[in-house]
Scaffold this motif. Structure first.
Motif, PDB file in Angstrom:
ATOM      1  N   SER A 187       0.834  -1.202   0.000  1.00  0.00           N
ATOM      2  CA  SER A 187       0.000   0.000   0.000  1.00  0.00           C
ATOM      3  C   SER A 187       0.871   1.255   0.000  1.00  0.00           C
ATOM      4  CB  SER A 187      -0.914   0.002   1.226  1.00  0.00           C
ATOM      5  OG  SER A 187      -1.604   1.227   1.343  1.00  0.00           O
ATOM      6  N   ALA A 188       0.434   2.285  -0.734  1.00  0.00           N
ATOM      7  CA  ALA A 188       1.135   3.581  -0.773  1.00  0.00           C
ATOM      8  C   ALA A 188       0.096   4.683  -0.967  1.00  0.00           C
ATOM      9  CB  ALA A 188       2.158   3.603  -1.894  1.00  0.00           C
ATOM     10  N   ILE A 189       0.077   5.659  -0.064  1.00  0.00           N
ATOM     11  CA  ILE A 189      -0.920   6.737  -0.102  1.00  0.00           C
ATOM     12  C   ILE A 189      -0.189   8.074   0.042  1.00  0.00           C
ATOM     13  CG2 ILE A 189      -2.969   7.729   1.017  1.00  0.00           C
ATOM     14  CD1 ILE A 189      -3.581   4.936   2.102  1.00  0.00           C
ATOM     15  N   ASP A 190      -0.491   9.010  -0.837  1.00  0.00           N
ATOM     16  CA  ASP A 190       0.089  10.355  -0.755  1.00  0.00           C
ATOM     17  C   ASP A 190      -0.472  11.052   0.475  1.00  0.00           C
ATOM     18  OD1 ASP A 190       0.866  13.158  -1.437  1.00  0.00           O
ATOM     19  OD2 ASP A 190       1.485  12.178  -3.296  1.00  0.00           O
ATOM     20  N   ALA A 191       0.419  11.599   1.324  1.00  0.00           N
ATOM     21  CA  ALA A 191      -0.016  12.108   2.620  1.00  0.00           C
ATOM     22  C   ALA A 191       0.625  13.446   2.957  1.00  0.00           C
ATOM     23  CB  ALA A 191       0.318  11.101   3.709  1.00  0.00           C
ATOM     24  N   LEU A 192       0.012  14.130   3.944  1.00  0.00           N
ATOM     25  CA  LEU A 192       0.509  15.393   4.472  1.00  0.00           C
ATOM     26  C   LEU A 192       0.539  15.345   5.985  1.00  0.00           C
ATOM     27  CD1 LEU A 192      -1.514  18.081   2.452  1.00  0.00           C
ATOM     28  CD2 LEU A 192       0.918  17.577   2.206  1.00  0.00           C
ATOM     29  N   ILE A 193       1.557  15.984   6.584  1.00  0.00           N
ATOM     30  CA  ILE A 193       1.519  16.253   8.015  1.00  0.00           C
ATOM     31  C   ILE A 193       0.687  17.517   8.173  1.00  0.00           C
ATOM     32  CG2 ILE A 193       2.885  16.872  10.036  1.00  0.00           C
ATOM     33  CD1 ILE A 193       5.144  15.180   8.828  1.00  0.00           C
ATOM     34  N   GLN A 194      -0.465  17.388   8.808  1.00  0.00           N
ATOM     35  CA  GLN A 194      -1.456  18.470   8.786  1.00  0.00           C
ATOM     36  C   GLN A 194      -0.917  19.779   9.364  1.00  0.00           C
ATOM     37  OE1 GLN A 194      -5.131  18.178  11.231  1.00  0.00           O
ATOM     38  NE2 GLN A 194      -6.211  18.327   9.282  1.00  0.00           N
ATOM     39  N   ARG A 195      -0.172  19.703  10.441  1.00  0.00           N
ATOM     40  CA  ARG A 195       0.286  20.924  11.103  1.00  0.00           C
ATOM     41  C   ARG A 195       1.295  21.701  10.261  1.00  0.00           C
ATOM     42  NH1 ARG A 195       4.688  22.165  13.760  1.00  0.00           N
ATOM     43  NH2 ARG A 195       5.430  20.020  13.617  1.00  0.00           N
ATOM     44  N   GLU A 223       6.240  14.323  17.225  1.00  0.00           N
ATOM     45  CA  GLU A 223       5.422  13.183  17.638  1.00  0.00           C
ATOM     46  C   GLU A 223       3.986  13.630  17.904  1.00  0.00           C
ATOM     47  OE1 GLU A 223       6.956  10.854  20.811  1.00  0.00           O
ATOM     48  OE2 GLU A 223       8.806  10.303  19.749  1.00  0.00           O
ATOM     49  N   ASN A 224       3.051  12.760  17.557  1.00  0.00           N
ATOM     50  CA  ASN A 224       1.602  12.983  17.690  1.00  0.00           C
ATOM     51  C   ASN A 224       1.047  13.945  16.639  1.00  0.00           C
ATOM     52  OD1 ASN A 224       1.322  11.276  19.998  1.00  0.00           O
ATOM     53  ND2 ASN A 224       2.074  12.943  21.297  1.00  0.00           N
ATOM     54  N   ASP A 225       1.898  14.372  15.690  1.00  0.00           N
ATOM     55  CA  ASP A 225       1.363  15.153  14.563  1.00  0.00           C
ATOM     56  C   ASP A 225       0.348  14.302  13.800  1.00  0.00           C
ATOM     57  OD1 ASP A 225       2.539  17.590  14.888  1.00  0.00           O
ATOM     58  OD2 ASP A 225       4.184  17.248  13.473  1.00  0.00           O
ATOM     59  N   PRO A 237      -9.900  11.414  -1.266  1.00  0.00           N
ATOM     60  CA  PRO A 237     -10.181  12.846  -1.101  1.00  0.00           C
ATOM     61  C   PRO A 237      -9.192  13.484  -0.133  1.00  0.00           C
ATOM     62  CG  PRO A 237     -12.185  11.529  -0.860  1.00  0.00           C
ATOM     63  CD  PRO A 237     -11.036  10.562  -0.883  1.00  0.00           C
ATOM     64  N   LYS A 238      -8.980  14.745  -0.268  1.00  0.00           N
ATOM     65  CA  LYS A 238      -8.028  15.450   0.568  1.00  0.00           C
ATOM     66  C   LYS A 238      -8.553  15.578   2.006  1.00  0.00           C
ATOM     67  CE  LYS A 238      -5.345  19.751   0.678  1.00  0.00           C
ATOM     68  NZ  LYS A 238      -5.114  21.050  -0.017  1.00  0.00           N
ATOM     69  N   GLY A 239      -7.628  15.405   2.965  1.00  0.00           N
ATOM     70  CA  GLY A 239      -7.983  15.668   4.357  1.00  0.00           C
ATOM     71  C   GLY A 239      -8.499  14.482   5.152  1.00  0.00           C
ATOM     72  N   LEU A 240      -8.521  13.273   4.592  1.00  0.00           N
ATOM     73  CA  LEU A 240      -8.951  12.099   5.352  1.00  0.00           C
ATOM     74  C   LEU A 240      -7.870  11.703   6.353  1.00  0.00           C
ATOM     75  CD1 LEU A 240     -10.540   9.831   2.580  1.00  0.00           C
ATOM     76  CD2 LEU A 240     -11.703  11.368   4.179  1.00  0.00           C
ATOM     77  N   LEU A 241      -8.273  11.363   7.552  1.00  0.00           N
ATOM     78  CA  LEU A 241      -7.326  11.022   8.605  1.00  0.00           C
ATOM     79  C   LEU A 241      -6.655   9.675   8.331  1.00  0.00           C
ATOM     80  CD1 LEU A 241      -6.079  11.631  11.377  1.00  0.00           C
ATOM     81  CD2 LEU A 241      -8.093  10.559  12.422  1.00  0.00           C
ATOM     82  N   LEU A 242      -5.323   9.673   8.380  1.00  0.00           N
ATOM     83  CA  LEU A 242      -4.548   8.447   8.179  1.00  0.00           C
ATOM     84  C   LEU A 242      -4.005   7.896   9.495  1.00  0.00           C
ATOM     85  CD1 LEU A 242      -2.570   9.493   4.979  1.00  0.00           C
ATOM     86  CD2 LEU A 242      -4.271   7.669   5.108  1.00  0.00           C
ATOM     87  N   GLY A 243      -3.421   8.778  10.296  1.00  0.00           N
ATOM     88  CA  GLY A 243      -2.854   8.332  11.564  1.00  0.00           C
ATOM     89  C   GLY A 243      -2.085   9.436  12.240  1.00  0.00           C
ATOM     90  N   TYR A 244      -1.196   9.031  13.167  1.00  0.00           N
ATOM     91  CA  TYR A 244      -0.429   9.986  13.964  1.00  0.00           C
ATOM     92  C   TYR A 244       1.036   9.568  13.995  1.00  0.00           C
ATOM     93  CZ  TYR A 244      -5.100  11.194  15.585  1.00  0.00           C
ATOM     94  OH  TYR A 244      -6.425  11.570  15.618  1.00  0.00           O
ATOM     95  N   VAL A 245       1.891  10.564  14.068  1.00  0.00           N
ATOM     96  CA  VAL A 245       3.323  10.291  14.165  1.00  0.00           C
ATOM     97  C   VAL A 245       3.592   9.649  15.525  1.00  0.00           C
ATOM     98  CG1 VAL A 245       5.632  11.285  14.231  1.00  0.00           C
ATOM     99  CG2 VAL A 245       3.914  12.207  12.642  1.00  0.00           C
ATOM    100  N   SER A 246       4.108   8.423  15.492  1.00  0.00           N
ATOM    101  CA  SER A 246       4.370   7.698  16.742  1.00  0.00           C
ATOM    102  C   SER A 246       5.844   7.694  17.123  1.00  0.00           C
ATOM    103  CB  SER A 246       3.877   6.249  16.615  1.00  0.00           C
ATOM    104  OG  SER A 246       4.538   5.586  15.551  1.00  0.00           O
ATOM    105  N   ARG A 247       6.710   7.877  16.121  1.00  0.00           N
ATOM    106  CA  ARG A 247       8.145   7.839  16.414  1.00  0.00           C
ATOM    107  C   ARG A 247       8.919   8.492  15.285  1.00  0.00           C
ATOM    108  NH1 ARG A 247      11.830   2.349  16.698  1.00  0.00           N
ATOM    109  NH2 ARG A 247      13.776   3.322  17.387  1.00  0.00           N
ATOM    110  N   ILE A 248       9.920   9.285  15.660  1.00  0.00           N
ATOM    111  CA  ILE A 248      10.817   9.900  14.675  1.00  0.00           C
ATOM    112  C   ILE A 248      12.212   9.367  14.967  1.00  0.00           C
ATOM    113  CG2 ILE A 248      11.730  12.052  13.720  1.00  0.00           C
ATOM    114  CD1 ILE A 248       9.220  13.442  14.883  1.00  0.00           C
ATOM    115  N   LYS A 249      12.741   8.589  14.050  1.00  0.00           N
ATOM    116  CA  LYS A 249      14.051   7.981  14.279  1.00  0.00           C
ATOM    117  C   LYS A 249      15.146   9.030  14.133  1.00  0.00           C
ATOM    118  CE  LYS A 249      12.755   3.355  12.729  1.00  0.00           C
ATOM    119  NZ  LYS A 249      13.051   2.256  11.777  1.00  0.00           N
TER     120      LYS A 249
END
Length: 283
Positions: A187-195, A223-225, A237-249
């Motif tokens: 799976s591959a989905i084009d995404a944005l960090i909303q903030r 984290e949590n973005d 469609p634009k703006g659908l919730l995918l998830g949250y940043v859980s870890r930044i290596k």
């Protein structure tokens, strides 16, 4: 010789008569009236009474034993019927509870459906999962008859209320459809960090885990973005919730990009109903 033989016979006869007389006296001679017992009867009762009593008690105990046995048999049958009745009622209660829980989930989904009314959403039940957890695929009970086609977005309820992305339809039959979860490695989905509006490609990394690729090492990510669909892939469609940043290596991945782990917003391991958006309107 005659007298010698005759006298012993007389003696024997006399003794016999005396014995018979004594017996008759014991039986009848002691009676003073008809209501009293003779010595013989009293003697007979004294000897035979305990035996008769014992026999009578034995017969009574035997009767009580059989009555008790029959009682236990009846109780066992009654208990078995009660157990069957309880099992039936528990099954009915479980069925009613499942219906209640499903109605509650559908009521929550109905609020989400109202947000996507222009997309002609269809509610479907999850009826199949692969045995291997790394295969991010589910089967739903709606297909071509409901107007579902490949590449249509699939959403689910999140613990926080809003809808979250589950994946996309990749195969359709008349009454069924196969959905590829966003956690599947293909799976591959084009995404944005909303903030911060940083863009990346959300890829699946197995059960309950994704990674956001191609985000600049200098990008503003915390984290949590919240991560949402960008709408640039012509699928979601634009703006659908995918998830949250859980870890930044720490450090860099592939030289220029920052490795970022994403936790999906929808709990995919126990999802039971989904929403399929039949008309995708890109903003």
């Amino acid at each position: 010789m005659f007298f010698k033989d005759f006298i012993p016979k007389i003696i024997r006869i006399v003794i016999f008569l005396i014995v018979c007389g004594a017996g008759l006296f014991l039986i009848f001679g002691g009676l003073k009236d008809f209501k009293a017992l003779s010595y013989g009867e009293r003697l007979a009762l004294k000897i035979g009474g305990p035996v008769s009593k014992s026999a009578a008690l034995s017969g009574l105990n035997l009767r009580h034993f059989f009555d008790y046995y029959l009682f236990l048999v009846g109780v066992k049958k009654e208990n078995e019927l009660l157990r069957q009745r309880i099992a039936y009622l528990e099954a009915e209660l479980a069925k009613a509870r499942e219906a209640q829980l499903e109605n509650e989930r559908l009521r929550k989904l109905s609020k989400i459906i109202d947000q996507f009314e222009t997309s002609s959403p269809v509610v479907a039940r999850v009826i199949g999962r692969p045995i291997i957890s790394w295969q991010g695929i589910i089967i739903i009970d709606q297909g071509l008859k409901a107007g579902i086609l490949p590449e249509m977005p699939v959403l689910g309820k999140t613990p926080f209320g809003p809808a979250g992305v589950v994946g996309q339809v990749i195969g359709v039959e008349e009454n069924y459809a196969k959905v590829l979860l966003l956690t599947d490695p293909s799976s591959a989905i084009d995404a944005l960090i909303q903030r911060s509006r940083e863009r990346g490609l959300l890829r699946g990394r197995g059960p309950n885990k994704c990674i956001l690729d191609y985000v600049s090492a200098e990008a503003d990510v915390r984290e949590n973005d919240m991560v949402v669909t960008s709408g640039f892939d012509a699928l979601f469609p634009k703006g659908l919730l995918l998830g949250y940043v859980s870890r930044i290596k720490a450090g860099r991945s592939q030289g220029l990009f920052k490795p970022i782990e994403i936790k999906p917003a929808v709990k995919l391991d126990n999802i039971e109903e989904v929403i399929v958006l039949r008309k995708v309107k890109l903003k």
